[in-house]
Design a protein around this motif. Structure first.
Motif, PDB file in Angstrom:
ATOM      1  N   PHE A  52       0.906  -1.498   0.137  1.00 23.85           N
ATOM      2  CA  PHE A  52       0.331   0.129   0.040  1.00 23.85           C
ATOM      3  C   PHE A  52       0.997   1.091   0.406  1.00 23.85           C
ATOM      4  O   PHE A  52       0.826   2.250   0.262  1.00 23.85           O
ATOM      5  N   GLY A  53       2.260   1.372  -0.026  1.00 26.45           N
ATOM      6  CA  GLY A  53       3.297   2.485  -0.393  1.00 26.45           C
ATOM      7  C   GLY A  53       3.443   2.922   0.996  1.00 26.45           C
ATOM      8  O   GLY A  53       3.325   4.447   0.247  1.00 26.45           O
ATOM      9  N   GLU A  54       3.413   2.653   1.942  1.00 28.41           N
ATOM     10  CA  GLU A  54       3.214   3.281   3.039  1.00 28.41           C
ATOM     11  C   GLU A  54       5.106   3.455   3.113  1.00 28.41           C
ATOM     12  O   GLU A  54       6.073   2.463   2.748  1.00 28.41           O
ATOM     13  N   PRO A  55       5.204   4.635   3.902  1.00 27.87           N
ATOM     14  CA  PRO A  55       7.161   5.048   3.931  1.00 27.87           C
ATOM     15  C   PRO A  55       7.353   3.729   4.668  1.00 27.87           C
ATOM     16  O   PRO A  55       6.748   3.125   5.384  1.00 27.87           O
ATOM     17  N   GLN A  56       9.189   3.354   4.305  1.00 23.31           N
ATOM     18  CA  GLN A  56       9.624   2.140   5.254  1.00 23.31           C
ATOM     19  C   GLN A  56      10.907   2.528   5.824  1.00 23.31           C
ATOM     20  O   GLN A  56      11.152   3.285   5.404  1.00 23.31           O
ATOM     21  N   ASP A  60      19.733   3.150   7.848  1.00 19.85           N
ATOM     22  CA  ASP A  60      19.885   4.465   9.316  1.00 19.85           C
ATOM     23  C   ASP A  60      19.145   4.461   9.937  1.00 19.85           C
ATOM     24  O   ASP A  60      19.527   5.458  10.909  1.00 19.85           O
ATOM     25  N   GLY A  61      17.539   4.057   9.962  1.00 25.83           N
ATOM     26  CA  GLY A  61      16.918   4.477  10.998  1.00 25.83           C
ATOM     27  C   GLY A  61      15.496   5.500  10.214  1.00 25.83           C
ATOM     28  O   GLY A  61      14.646   5.919  10.356  1.00 25.83           O
ATOM     29  N   LYS A  62      15.948   6.055   9.017  1.00 25.71           N
ATOM     30  CA  LYS A  62      15.356   6.743   8.788  1.00 25.71           C
ATOM     31  C   LYS A  62      14.158   6.854   7.520  1.00 25.71           C
ATOM     32  O   LYS A  62      14.472   4.830   7.072  1.00 25.71           O
ATOM     33  N   MET A  63      13.120   7.399   7.549  1.00 24.23           N
ATOM     34  CA  MET A  63      11.968   6.462   6.847  1.00 24.23           C
ATOM     35  C   MET A  63      12.445   7.259   5.477  1.00 24.23           C
ATOM     36  O   MET A  63      12.589   8.250   4.872  1.00 24.23           O
ATOM     37  N   TYR A  64      11.837   5.906   4.602  1.00 24.79           N
ATOM     38  CA  TYR A  64      11.721   6.461   2.768  1.00 24.79           C
ATOM     39  C   TYR A  64      10.539   5.744   2.533  1.00 24.79           C
ATOM     40  O   TYR A  64      10.077   4.807   2.479  1.00 24.79           O
ATOM     41  N   GLN A  65       9.826   6.997   1.153  1.00 24.27           N
ATOM     42  CA  GLN A  65       9.012   6.594   0.242  1.00 24.27           C
ATOM     43  C   GLN A  65       9.725   5.359  -0.656  1.00 24.27           C
ATOM     44  O   GLN A  65      11.026   4.741  -0.801  1.00 24.27           O
ATOM     45  N   ILE A  66       8.607   4.406  -1.044  1.00 21.86           N
ATOM     46  CA  ILE A  66       9.338   3.143  -1.978  1.00 21.86           C
ATOM     47  C   ILE A  66       8.868   3.559  -3.146  1.00 21.86           C
ATOM     48  O   ILE A  66       7.187   4.009  -3.492  1.00 21.86           O
ATOM     49  N   ASP A  67       9.654   2.872  -3.708  1.00 17.14           N
ATOM     50  CA  ASP A  67       8.740   2.785  -5.221  1.00 17.14           C
ATOM     51  C   ASP A  67       7.897   1.470  -5.780  1.00 17.14           C
ATOM     52  O   ASP A  67       8.162   0.658  -5.506  1.00 17.14           O
ATOM     53  N   PHE A  97      17.839  -8.090  -3.817  1.00 11.90           N
ATOM     54  CA  PHE A  97      16.488  -8.122  -3.363  1.00 11.90           C
ATOM     55  C   PHE A  97      15.473  -6.878  -2.464  1.00 11.90           C
ATOM     56  O   PHE A  97      14.763  -6.609  -2.180  1.00 11.90           O
ATOM     57  N   ALA A  98      16.381  -5.394  -2.924  1.00 10.83           N
ATOM     58  CA  ALA A  98      15.754  -4.082  -2.704  1.00 10.83           C
ATOM     59  C   ALA A  98      14.905  -4.193  -1.754  1.00 10.83           C
ATOM     60  O   ALA A  98      15.355  -4.397  -0.568  1.00 10.83           O
ATOM     61  N   TYR A  99      13.424  -4.021  -1.770  1.00  8.71           N
ATOM     62  CA  TYR A  99      12.749  -3.515  -0.372  1.00  8.71           C
ATOM     63  C   TYR A  99      12.397  -5.050   0.309  1.00  8.71           C
ATOM     64  O   TYR A  99      11.696  -4.928   1.536  1.00  8.71           O
ATOM     65  N   GLY A 100      13.073  -6.111  -0.410  1.00  9.53           N
ATOM     66  CA  GLY A 100      12.286  -7.291   0.662  1.00  9.53           C
ATOM     67  C   GLY A 100      11.047  -8.129   0.175  1.00  9.53           C
ATOM     68  O   GLY A 100      10.458  -8.995   1.429  1.00  9.53           O
ATOM     69  N   PHE A 101      10.653  -7.250  -0.432  1.00 12.14           N
ATOM     70  CA  PHE A 101       9.323  -8.181  -1.119  1.00 12.14           C
ATOM     71  C   PHE A 101       9.392  -9.823  -1.270  1.00 12.14           C
ATOM     72  O   PHE A 101       8.233 -10.726  -0.300  1.00 12.14           O
ATOM     73  N   SER A 102      10.534 -10.317  -2.082  1.00 14.39           N
ATOM     74  CA  SER A 102       9.858 -12.076  -2.854  1.00 14.39           C
ATOM     75  C   SER A 102      10.957 -12.472  -0.639  1.00 14.39           C
ATOM     76  O   SER A 102      10.187 -13.452  -0.674  1.00 14.39           O
TER      77      SER A 102
END
Length: 252
Positions: A52-56, A60-67, A97-102
Motif C-alpha cells: 500500500f505504499g507506506e514509507p519504510q 539507517d533508521g530513517k523513513m523512505y518512500q518506496i517505488d 533484494f531491493a525492498y525485500g518483498f520476495s
C-alpha cells in the motif's frame, strides 16, 4: 495500483469521488489481505504496508518512500511460499533484494518449515534501496535464518560454485539486461541441486523472454515447470549432463 491507493485527495476531486476511492481501497485491502494471510504474522502486515505504499524504515533508521513498481505480486509471492512449503528447501537464494518483498515470502516459509537459510544478493541494497529489505529481515525476527551479500551476483555465484554450495530454490530478479540475466542463470545452474528450481521474474520484459527461449532450446538439463502465475518462468534441474563444447540450438 499507485493511483488506486493514493491516500490524499487528488486536486479537484469531489467528496463523492473521495468516498468511492476509499471504498475501492477498502475492498483492495480485504482482497490483498485474504491473498497473503496464510503466511502469518509479522510477514503479512509488513507486506501489506509495502503493497500500500507506506514509507519504510531503512537500515539507517530513517523513513523512505518506496517505488511502487519495484515488487513482486502477491500471487507470485504466495507461489514461492507454497513451493517452499512443499519442497522444504534447506537453502534458498535470490538475486536482487531491493525492498525485500520476495525475501519476506521466503522467510515466512522458513519459519513455517521450522528450518532453512535464505541468501539475498544485491550490490545496490544500501544505495538505491536504502537498506529497507535488510531492515525488514531484521524486523520480522528472522535474522538468524538470513544472509545478505553486498556484491555483484556474478562474483557471489562464482564463489558459491567454488565452495560447492547447493541451493534448492533460486529466484533471479536482479539486473534485467539479457546478457546479465543469462549469466545469472548460467552460474545459478551450477549451484542448483538436482531437482532444484530456478525462477526467472518479469516475463513481461523481452530480455527475460529471450533468456527463457534460450533455456528451452539449449538447456536439456532443465525442464520448464508449468505455472498459472503470470510474470514468472520456472525451471527444474533434471540432470547434471554436460553439453558438448560446440552445442548450440538457435532460438527465438
Amino acid at each position: 495500483m499507485p493511483g488506486v491507493f493514493r491516500l490524499t485527495r487528488p486536486r479537484g476531486a469531489s467528496e463523492s469521488e473521495m468516498k468511492r476511492g476509499a471504498s475501492i481501497r477498502r475492498k483492495a485491502l480485504v482482497l490483498l489481505s485474504r491473498t497473503i494471510e496464510r503466511i502469518g504474522e509479522p510477514f503479512a502486515s509488513l507486506l501489506l504496508s509495502m503493497y500500500f505504499g507506506e514509507p519504510q524504515a531503512g537500515s539507517d533508521g530513517k523513513m523512505y518512500q518506496i517505488d511502487a513498481a519495484t515488487r513482486i505480486s502477491p500471487q507470485q509471492g504466495m507461489w514461492i511460499y507454497d513451493l517452499c512449503l512443499a519442497c522444504k528447501p534447506k537453502f534458498t537464494l535470490e538475486i536482487g533484494f531491493a525492498y525485500g518483498f520476495s525475501t519476506l515470502y521466503f522467510l515466512a516459509a522458513i519459519k513455517a518449515n521450522g528450518s532453512g537459510t535464505h541468501v539475498a544478493i544485491d550490490p545496490f541494497e544500501m544505495t538505491a534501496w536504502n537498506g529497507i529489505g535488510l531492515q525488514l529481515a531484521r524486523t520480522c525476527g528472522m535474522a538468524s535464518s538470513f544472509r545478505f551479500l553486498d556484491e555483484r551476483s556474478s562474483l557471489a555465484l562464482s564463489r558459491f560454485r567454488h565452495e560447492q554450495a547447493k541451493f534448492e530454490v533460486i529466484f533471479i530478479d536482479g539486473n534485467h539486461r539479457f546478457d546479465d540475466v543469462l549469466v545469472d542463470f548460467t552460474l545459478a545452474a551450477e549451484i542448483c541441486g538436482h531437482g532444484g528450481i530456478i525462477i526467472l521474474d518479469d516475463m513481461w520484459m523481452a530480455s527475460i523472454r529471450k533468456v527463457v527461449a534460450f533455456i528451452r532450446s539449449n538447456r536439456e538439463d532443465f525442464t520448464q515447470v508449468p505455472t498459472t502465475v503470470e510474470n514468472i518462468a520456472v525451471f527444474r534441474k533434471i540432470s547434471n549432463k554436460l553439453r558438448e563444447w560446440n552445442h548450440f540450438v538457435d532460438f527465438k
